[in-house]
Design an enzyme around this catalytic site. Structure first.
Site, PDB file in Angstrom:
ATOM      1  N   CYS A  46       0.834  -1.215   0.000  1.00  0.00           N
ATOM      2  CA  CYS A  46       0.000   0.000   0.000  1.00  0.00           C
ATOM      3  C   CYS A  46       0.858   1.251   0.000  1.00  0.00           C
ATOM      4  O   CYS A  46       0.528   2.251  -0.646  1.00  0.00           O
ATOM      5  CB  CYS A  46      -0.894   0.042   1.233  1.00  0.00           C
ATOM      6  SG  CYS A  46      -2.084  -1.279   1.293  1.00  0.00           S
TER       7      CYS A  46
HETATM    8  C1  BEZ Z   1       0.605  -4.607   1.790  1.00  0.00           C
HETATM    9  O1  BEZ Z   1       0.048  -3.571   1.473  1.00  0.00           O
HETATM   10  O2  BEZ Z   1       1.821  -4.708   1.761  1.00  0.00           O
HETATM   11  C2  BEZ Z   1      -0.180  -5.811   2.189  1.00  0.00           C
HETATM   12  C3  BEZ Z   1      -1.368  -5.653   2.864  1.00  0.00           C
HETATM   13  C4  BEZ Z   1      -2.062  -6.770   3.267  1.00  0.00           C
HETATM   14  C5  BEZ Z   1      -1.574  -8.034   2.967  1.00  0.00           C
HETATM   15  C6  BEZ Z   1      -0.380  -8.179   2.255  1.00  0.00           C
HETATM   16  C7  BEZ Z   1       0.321  -7.063   1.872  1.00  0.00           C
END
Ligand code: BEZ
Length: 212
Positions: A46
């Site tokens: 994200c």
């Molecule tokens: C991320 O944004 O890195 C992420 C969020 C939830 C699960 C896996 C990755």
């Protein structure tokens, strides 16, 4: 709620964001909008996505598209996480991030897929037209960061369809030939496409991109 589908009116809502409280439909106004969800704050994928999206904001603006993101965490977390994003991604996040701790908006847009995660949203993308209708829905898993250049490409295609009644073929890129939609008769096509068009099959007619 019933499943949201293309052509439906995008559900309206009022929500707290990092840039103040907004009413979604009012905020969209006469623009297009892209609403994209993030599973949670302080997560690595994200963080890179919000950095990439904020760097492309001028490209979305050129196309009259307002950007808005959502994550189910509360506003103070968003504000502090944005500092990290700005620092690590060398940017300045410059569009609102909705705080949705009660999951009202996430549920309205069916962004929580319980068999993937009971609490976090998947990576949903909604493109909404100035008529407030949903033009595109894409769902990615949490582990795959989205391609924001692809979203710009889709917006170009959607806006060409809306303005010129053309579709775009497989793997189309900006500047390449477009397809005349089947609803346009040859007689109308003669008038609508002054650059001409090629009839490969009666149902497969191609014309240079009309807005260039
Ligand atoms: C991320 O944004 O890195 C992420 C969020 C939830 C699960 C896996 C990755």
């Amino acid at each position: 709620m019933a499943t949201l589908r293309l052509g439906d009116t995008a559900p309206d809502f009022t929500a707290e964001t990092t840039l103040g409280t907004i009413n979604f439909h009012e905020w969209i106004g006469d623009s297009w909008a892209i609403l994209f969800s993030h599973p949670a704050d302080y997560t690595p994928v994200c963080t890179t996505e919000l950095g990439a999206a904020s760097k492309l904001k001028p490209e979305f603006e050129k196309r009259n598209v307002k950007m808005i993101a959502i994550s189910v965490d509360p506003l103070p977390d968003h504000l502090s996480w944005i500092n990290d994003i700005n620092e690590t991604q060398n940017t300045s996040v410059n569009f609102p991030l909705i705080a949705d701790p009660e999951k009202k908006v996430s549920e309205l847009y069916d962004m929580i897929h319980p068999n993937a995660s009971a609490t976090a949203t998947v990576r949903s993308v909604f493109i909404i037209g100035p008529d407030k209708k949903v033009k595109l829905i894409i769902t990615y898993p949490a582990s795959t960061g989205r391609n924001f250049n692809e979203l710009l490409r889709v917006i170009d295609s959607l806006q060409l369809t809306s303005n010129y009644s053309v579709a775009t073929p497989a793997n189309w890129n900006y500047g390449e030939d477009c397809i005349i939609t089947p609803a346009v008769s040859n007689e109308d096509a003669d008038k609508k496409f002054p650059k001409g068009y090629k009839v490969i099959k009666p149902y497969l007619r191609v014309t240079p991109q009309p807005n260039l």
